[in-house]
Design an enzyme around this catalytic site. Sequence first.
Site, short mmCIF file in Angstrom:
data_model
loop_
_atom_site.label_atom_id
_atom_site.label_comp_id
_atom_site.label_asym_id
_atom_site.label_seq_id
_atom_site.Cartn_x
_atom_site.Cartn_y
_atom_site.Cartn_z
N CYS A 113 7.27 4.91 -9.01
CA CYS A 113 8.29 5.94 -8.84
C CYS A 113 9.11 6.10 -10.13
O CYS A 113 8.55 6.43 -11.17
CB CYS A 113 9.16 5.65 -7.62
SG CYS A 113 10.10 7.10 -7.08
N HIS A 167 4.91 5.85 -3.73
CA HIS A 167 5.21 4.46 -3.37
C HIS A 167 4.01 3.83 -2.66
O HIS A 167 3.84 4.02 -1.46
CB HIS A 167 6.43 4.40 -2.45
CG HIS A 167 7.72 4.71 -3.10
ND1 HIS A 167 8.49 3.73 -3.72
CD2 HIS A 167 8.38 5.87 -3.27
CE1 HIS A 167 9.58 4.29 -4.22
NE2 HIS A 167 9.54 5.60 -3.97
N GLU A 176 3.70 0.82 -1.81
CA GLU A 176 4.20 -0.17 -0.85
C GLU A 176 4.66 0.48 0.45
O GLU A 176 4.90 -0.21 1.44
CB GLU A 176 5.34 -0.97 -1.48
CG GLU A 176 6.69 -0.30 -1.54
CD GLU A 176 6.86 0.70 -2.67
OE1 GLU A 176 8.00 1.15 -2.90
OE2 GLU A 176 5.84 1.03 -3.34
#
Length: 217
Positions: A88, A198, A200
């Site tokens: 990001c 992202h 994650e």
Amino acid sequence: MELSAPTSKKVVVFDYGFGNVRSAERALARAGAEVEITRDYDRAMNADGLLVPGVGAFAACMKGLHEARGDWIIDRRLSGGRPVMGICVGMQILFARGIEHGVQTEGLDEWPGSVEPLKADIVPHMGWNTVDAPDGSQLFAGLDADARFYFVHSYAVHDWSLETHNTAMTAPKVTWSTHGRPFVAAVENGALWATQFHPEKSGDAGAQLLKNWIGTL
């Protein structure tokens, strides 16, 4: 003769005050890494991989990175061919500059280009989107073309300008996505990889992507 189990790779999530370090830690552990959250110079330098998250404003992230000596650590690792991955705003700060509200802030200048406001009817770009990965991408290996990743951002790089004229060097692999107009969604450039989205927060697709990165360490 009994074979020993393969040693897990050690990844440091660089903690400079800007990033979802806990969610990154969990996702990397799920992908098979041994993870530590720290800003300690020696640990960050000696890890197999360094992950640099980032949320918020470009200028604030750069300020926090400088205060934690993260700019020096990233530069030294890359000088030695040691893997670094940005996520990001942790990807955005790798470019030459960020422009927010008309104010320009110098980035790390690992890649040329400007991080500018998204040119779309709806901003921020928040939610799931597909990407267009180049042939031979290691980052997106094993993922379907329609795999979706989770984005949350109001700024992006719309123009990729780095050219590789040395035929002995591998040209960077640039992945694109579209929100209003195309923007850079990921880059694979030697030891330096990064994603605008992202991983994650991107479920199984994100887990596979992180596993791919860990597999190269």
